[in-house]
Write a protein that holds these residues in place. Structure first.
Motif, PDB file in Angstrom:
ATOM      1  N   UNK A   7      -5.599  -5.167  -4.240  1.00 23.66           N
ATOM      2  CA  UNK A   7      -6.344  -5.574  -4.289  1.00 23.66           C
ATOM      3  C   UNK A   7      -6.627  -7.156  -4.346  1.00 23.66           C
ATOM      4  N   UNK A   8      -5.365  -7.844  -4.663  1.00 25.63           N
ATOM      5  CA  UNK A   8      -4.997  -9.249  -4.663  1.00 25.63           C
ATOM      6  C   UNK A   8      -4.102  -9.705  -2.678  1.00 25.63           C
ATOM      7  N   UNK A   9      -3.838  -8.638  -2.904  1.00 26.57           N
ATOM      8  CA  UNK A   9      -2.509  -9.117  -1.932  1.00 26.57           C
ATOM      9  C   UNK A   9      -3.287  -9.442   0.215  1.00 26.57           C
ATOM     10  N   UNK A  10      -2.441 -10.616   0.202  1.00 29.07           N
ATOM     11  CA  UNK A  10      -3.655 -11.044   1.484  1.00 29.07           C
ATOM     12  C   UNK A  10      -2.272 -10.729   2.463  1.00 29.07           C
ATOM     13  N   UNK A  11      -2.950  -9.850   3.214  1.00 27.01           N
ATOM     14  CA  UNK A  11      -2.363 -10.163   4.823  1.00 27.01           C
ATOM     15  C   UNK A  11      -2.682 -10.668   5.809  1.00 27.01           C
ATOM     16  N   UNK A  12      -1.128 -10.527   6.242  1.00 23.55           N
ATOM     17  CA  UNK A  12      -1.184 -11.370   7.443  1.00 23.55           C
ATOM     18  C   UNK A  12      -2.419 -11.010   8.408  1.00 23.55           C
ATOM     19  N   UNK A  13      -2.588  -9.433   9.610  1.00 24.91           N
ATOM     20  CA  UNK A  13      -2.697  -9.435   9.920  1.00 24.91           C
ATOM     21  C   UNK A  13      -4.014  -7.735   9.754  1.00 24.91           C
ATOM     22  N   UNK A  14      -5.152  -7.901  10.440  1.00 27.21           N
ATOM     23  CA  UNK A  14      -5.602  -6.620  10.176  1.00 27.21           C
ATOM     24  C   UNK A  14      -4.755  -5.253  10.612  1.00 27.21           C
ATOM     25  N   UNK A  15      -3.263  -5.778  11.409  1.00 22.34           N
ATOM     26  CA  UNK A  15      -1.953  -4.982  11.636  1.00 22.34           C
ATOM     27  C   UNK A  15      -1.283  -4.414  10.638  1.00 22.34           C
ATOM     28  N   UNK A  16      -0.940  -5.062   9.951  1.00 22.51           N
ATOM     29  CA  UNK A  16       0.160  -5.644   8.979  1.00 22.51           C
ATOM     30  C   UNK A  16      -0.268  -4.225   8.094  1.00 22.51           C
ATOM     31  N   UNK A  17       1.367  -4.164   7.624  1.00 21.27           N
ATOM     32  CA  UNK A  17       1.412  -2.613   6.537  1.00 21.27           C
ATOM     33  C   UNK A  17      -0.090  -3.273   5.963  1.00 21.27           C
ATOM     34  N   UNK A  18      -0.768  -2.139   5.100  1.00 18.04           N
ATOM     35  CA  UNK A  18      -1.457  -1.479   3.800  1.00 18.04           C
ATOM     36  C   UNK A  18      -1.997  -0.653   3.163  1.00 18.04           C
ATOM     37  N   UNK A  19      -0.623  -0.219   3.340  1.00 21.04           N
ATOM     38  CA  UNK A  19      -0.812   1.572   2.958  1.00 21.04           C
ATOM     39  C   UNK A  19      -0.668   1.605   1.450  1.00 21.04           C
ATOM     40  N   UNK A  20      -0.985   2.557   0.562  1.00 22.49           N
ATOM     41  CA  UNK A  20      -0.196   2.818  -0.913  1.00 22.49           C
ATOM     42  C   UNK A  20      -0.577   2.378  -1.654  1.00 22.49           C
ATOM     43  N   UNK A  21      -2.140   1.900  -1.628  1.00 19.23           N
ATOM     44  CA  UNK A  21      -3.449   2.084  -3.043  1.00 19.23           C
ATOM     45  C   UNK A  21      -3.621   3.298  -3.775  1.00 19.23           C
ATOM     46  N   UNK A  22      -3.999   4.104  -2.458  1.00 18.17           N
ATOM     47  CA  UNK A  22      -4.162   6.122  -2.721  1.00 18.17           C
ATOM     48  C   UNK A  22      -3.464   6.197  -4.096  1.00 18.17           C
ATOM     49  N   UNK A  23      -1.856   6.000  -3.249  1.00 13.91           N
ATOM     50  CA  UNK A  23      -1.109   6.563  -4.191  1.00 13.91           C
ATOM     51  C   UNK A  23      -0.878   6.397  -5.527  1.00 13.91           C
ATOM     52  N   UNK A  24      -0.879   4.701  -5.645  1.00 16.93           N
ATOM     53  CA  UNK A  24      -0.339   4.074  -6.595  1.00 16.93           C
ATOM     54  C   UNK A  24      -1.625   4.182  -7.244  1.00 16.93           C
ATOM     55  N   UNK A  25      -2.485   4.385  -7.414  1.00 20.69           N
ATOM     56  CA  UNK A  25      -3.830   4.770  -8.124  1.00 20.69           C
ATOM     57  C   UNK A  25      -3.369   6.469  -8.922  1.00 20.69           C
ATOM     58  N   UNK A  26      -3.473   7.242  -7.847  1.00 13.56           N
ATOM     59  CA  UNK A  26      -3.546   8.259  -8.558  1.00 13.56           C
ATOM     60  C   UNK A  26      -1.781   8.853  -9.327  1.00 13.56           C
ATOM     61  N   UNK A  27      -1.026   8.006  -8.895  1.00 12.11           N
ATOM     62  CA  UNK A  27       0.397   7.993  -9.946  1.00 12.11           C
ATOM     63  C   UNK A  27      -0.211   7.389 -11.708  1.00 12.11           C
ATOM     64  N   UNK A  28      -0.632   6.238 -11.187  1.00 13.78           N
ATOM     65  CA  UNK A  28      -1.028   5.394 -12.559  1.00 13.78           C
ATOM     66  C   UNK A  28      -2.020   6.369 -12.828  1.00 13.78           C
ATOM     67  N   UNK A  29      -2.567   7.400 -12.502  1.00 19.86           N
ATOM     68  CA  UNK A  29      -3.715   7.647 -13.540  1.00 19.86           C
ATOM     69  C   UNK A  29      -2.910   9.110 -14.321  1.00 19.86           C
TER      70      UNK A  29
END
Length: 206
Positions: free
Chosen positions: A181-203
């Protein structure tokens, strides 16, 4: 002076046009990928990579596509072809961008593909390297959520494989979710994946 201004303007137009073509191509490639036209997306990323000689991003996504395609492959010949292609483009990306945390994370993913396919054969070869790659990525960019989650997820699954308690890794996984949520991307084309998987594993983490 007039000649200098004309030359500068021409150079500006060339750079702007190149950026525009890159952005249009990347946008279209992601649209194809999201529409489950993975092969078409991969082909377009390859064309972008051929045009953008020193840009690591299209090579990164070619690598990611081939890594993702390899998770459930049972045929080693197919797996090898896909992961060899992934590695080829990852090596090219790394030649353009050294000590890039995102590329280190992707290298860990490719090695994990091999371990997941045959842990007995490839675990000894790649397991320690995966841990090292995640740790290096975290050192280079402590706030990178993919590095943080990847490291914790890898260690948790390693503990599970060896019958050890996985609870100590739950806090690290939970913390990695916050980083997305806090990570700032250099551009809209930089890697931005993984959050959904992290949430599922955390749950489900206990």
């Amino acid at each position: 002076m007039k000649q200098f201004i004309t030359l500068s303007f021409a150079l500006f137009l060339a750079i702007t046009n190149a950026q525009s073509n890159f952005e249009k191509g990347m946008k279209k490639a992601f649209e194809l990928w999201e529409a489950d036209k993975t092969e078409e997306a991969e082909n377009l990323f390859e064309r972008i990579a051929n045009a953008e000689k020193d840009n690591w991003l299209p090579h990164y996504y070619i690598t990611q596509i081939n890594s993702l395609k390899s998770w459930n492959v049972k045929d080693e010949t197919i797996l090898k072809a896909q992961l060899d292609k992934a590695q080829k483009h990852l090596d090219l990306a790394m030649s353009f961008s050294e000590n890039n945390p995102e590329l280190l994370v992707m290298q860990a993913q490719v090695y994990t593909n091999w371990v997941a396919f045959d842990g007995r054969t490839y675990g000894m070869k790649y397991a320690a390297k995966v841990s090292e790659l995640y740790q290096k990525a975290k050192q280079l960019d402590p706030n990178n959520p993919r590095a943080a989650f990847g490291a914790a997820d890898w260690e948790m699954n390693s503990a599970k494989y060896f019958g050890k308690d996985t609870a100590p890794y739950c806090e690290a996984i939970s913390n990695s979710v916050k980083l997305f949520d806090s990570y700032k991307l250099e551009s809209k084309y930089h890697p931005n994946w993984g959050k959904e998987r992290a949430i599922k594993v955390s749950e489900v983490c206990k």
